[in-house]
Design a protein around this motif. Structure first.
Motif, PDB file in Angstrom:
ATOM      1  N   CYS A 195       0.846  -1.199   0.000  1.00  0.00           N
ATOM      2  CA  CYS A 195       0.000   0.000   0.000  1.00  0.00           C
ATOM      3  C   CYS A 195       0.883   1.251   0.000  1.00  0.00           C
ATOM      4  O   CYS A 195       1.856   1.342   0.735  1.00  0.00           O
ATOM      5  CB  CYS A 195      -0.908  -0.008   1.223  1.00  0.00           C
ATOM      6  SG  CYS A 195      -1.915   1.483   1.376  1.00  0.00           S
ATOM      7  N   ASN A 240      -4.589   3.208  10.614  1.00  0.00           N
ATOM      8  CA  ASN A 240      -5.725   2.309  10.408  1.00  0.00           C
ATOM      9  C   ASN A 240      -6.003   1.496  11.667  1.00  0.00           C
ATOM     10  O   ASN A 240      -7.124   1.049  11.887  1.00  0.00           O
ATOM     11  CB  ASN A 240      -5.449   1.348   9.257  1.00  0.00           C
ATOM     12  CG  ASN A 240      -5.327   2.070   7.933  1.00  0.00           C
ATOM     13  OD1 ASN A 240      -6.173   2.895   7.591  1.00  0.00           O
ATOM     14  ND2 ASN A 240      -4.267   1.784   7.202  1.00  0.00           N
ATOM     15  N   CYS A 286       0.040   3.092   3.761  1.00  0.00           N
ATOM     16  CA  CYS A 286       0.386   2.468   5.047  1.00  0.00           C
ATOM     17  C   CYS A 286       1.473   1.406   4.905  1.00  0.00           C
ATOM     18  O   CYS A 286       1.915   0.848   5.903  1.00  0.00           O
ATOM     19  CB  CYS A 286      -0.859   1.869   5.707  1.00  0.00           C
ATOM     20  SG  CYS A 286      -1.431   0.355   4.899  1.00  0.00           S
ATOM     21  N   CYS A 322      -4.428  -0.260  -0.111  1.00  0.00           N
ATOM     22  CA  CYS A 322      -4.975  -1.486   0.471  1.00  0.00           C
ATOM     23  C   CYS A 322      -6.489  -1.386   0.567  1.00  0.00           C
ATOM     24  O   CYS A 322      -7.195  -2.384   0.507  1.00  0.00           O
ATOM     25  CB  CYS A 322      -4.344  -1.752   1.833  1.00  0.00           C
ATOM     26  SG  CYS A 322      -4.706  -0.497   3.075  1.00  0.00           S
ATOM     27  N   CYS A 352      -7.801   4.139   3.155  1.00  0.00           N
ATOM     28  CA  CYS A 352      -6.636   3.860   4.001  1.00  0.00           C
ATOM     29  C   CYS A 352      -6.125   5.172   4.611  1.00  0.00           C
ATOM     30  O   CYS A 352      -5.921   6.155   3.898  1.00  0.00           O
ATOM     31  CB  CYS A 352      -5.532   3.203   3.184  1.00  0.00           C
ATOM     32  SG  CYS A 352      -3.991   3.047   4.111  1.00  0.00           S
TER      33      CYS A 352
END
Ligand SMILES: [Zn+2]
Ligand SMILES: [Zn+2]
Length: 192
Positions: free
Chosen positions: A69, A162, A72, A146, A150
């Motif tokens: 991602c 998250n 993140c 993702c 996110c």
């Protein structure tokens, strides 16, 4: 992943290809995103028919990519479902200007001339392996996420927002620009 042109007619012939070990080896070397995928997680389906001297292909590439991602950094499984269409005309005596396309025409009996939509064929069979790999390569997102919402990592302490709220200040009050930014975000929140 070969199609025998002699067998085609004006009504569609349906093919379903498995990823062969040789193709898979090359695909994983080309695309690190395929590192964790398995041949069984990819399916290639295509319907092929003739229209005069041209060959029409329409199908779907399905599979999964393992991506990181962009917000993140978490690894996640990105589902792939790419419908495609390709119209091929006989190459005849023509030679593609692009050397890569020229060697593809010799190797695969197929080269692309305009993006992924049109191309030329030569000989009695065409190999779709390189074409499928090209599609998968182009389907890898530039900024993978993702999930759509996110929240990414905290720029100050690196916490994954998250899963936890770290309590860091969003902006430093000492910078006048930061104060302005803070005001703007308060305003935006109020409006939303
Ligand atoms: Zn993420
Ligand atoms: Zn933080």
């Amino acid at each position: 992943m070969k199609i025998l042109l002699d067998r085609l007619s004006e009504s569609p012939t349906h093919y379903r290809f498995e990823a062969e070990p040789a193709w898979w080896h090359q695909a994983q070397a080309t695309l690190p995103e395929l590192e964790q995928a398995t041949p069984k997680s990819f399916q290639f389906e295509v319907a092929v028919h003739r229209m005069g001297s041209d060959v029409y292909l329409a199908g779907t590439i399905r599979g999964e990519l393992a991506l990181g991602c962009s917000r993140c950094l978490a690894r996640y499984c990105h589902p792939l479902r790419e419908p495609f269409r390709l119209i091929l005309e006989p190459a005849g005596e023509r030679v593609p200007a692009d050397p890569q396309a020229a060697s593809a025409l010799v190797r695969d009996g197929l080269c692309l001339v305009d993006e992924l939509e049109t191309g030329w064929f030569r000989g009695r069979e065409i190999d779709l392996g390189a074409f499928f790999l090209e599609w998968i390569t182009l389907a890898v997102p530039v900024q993978p996420l993702c999930r759509e919402d996110c929240r990414g990592l905290c720029p100050r302490c690196g916490a994954d927002r998250n899963v936890e709220s770290c309590g860091c200040e969003e902006v430093s009050p000492s910078s006048p620009f930061a104060v302005l930014r803070g005001l703007r975000s308060t305003k935006t929140e109020g409006e939303g």
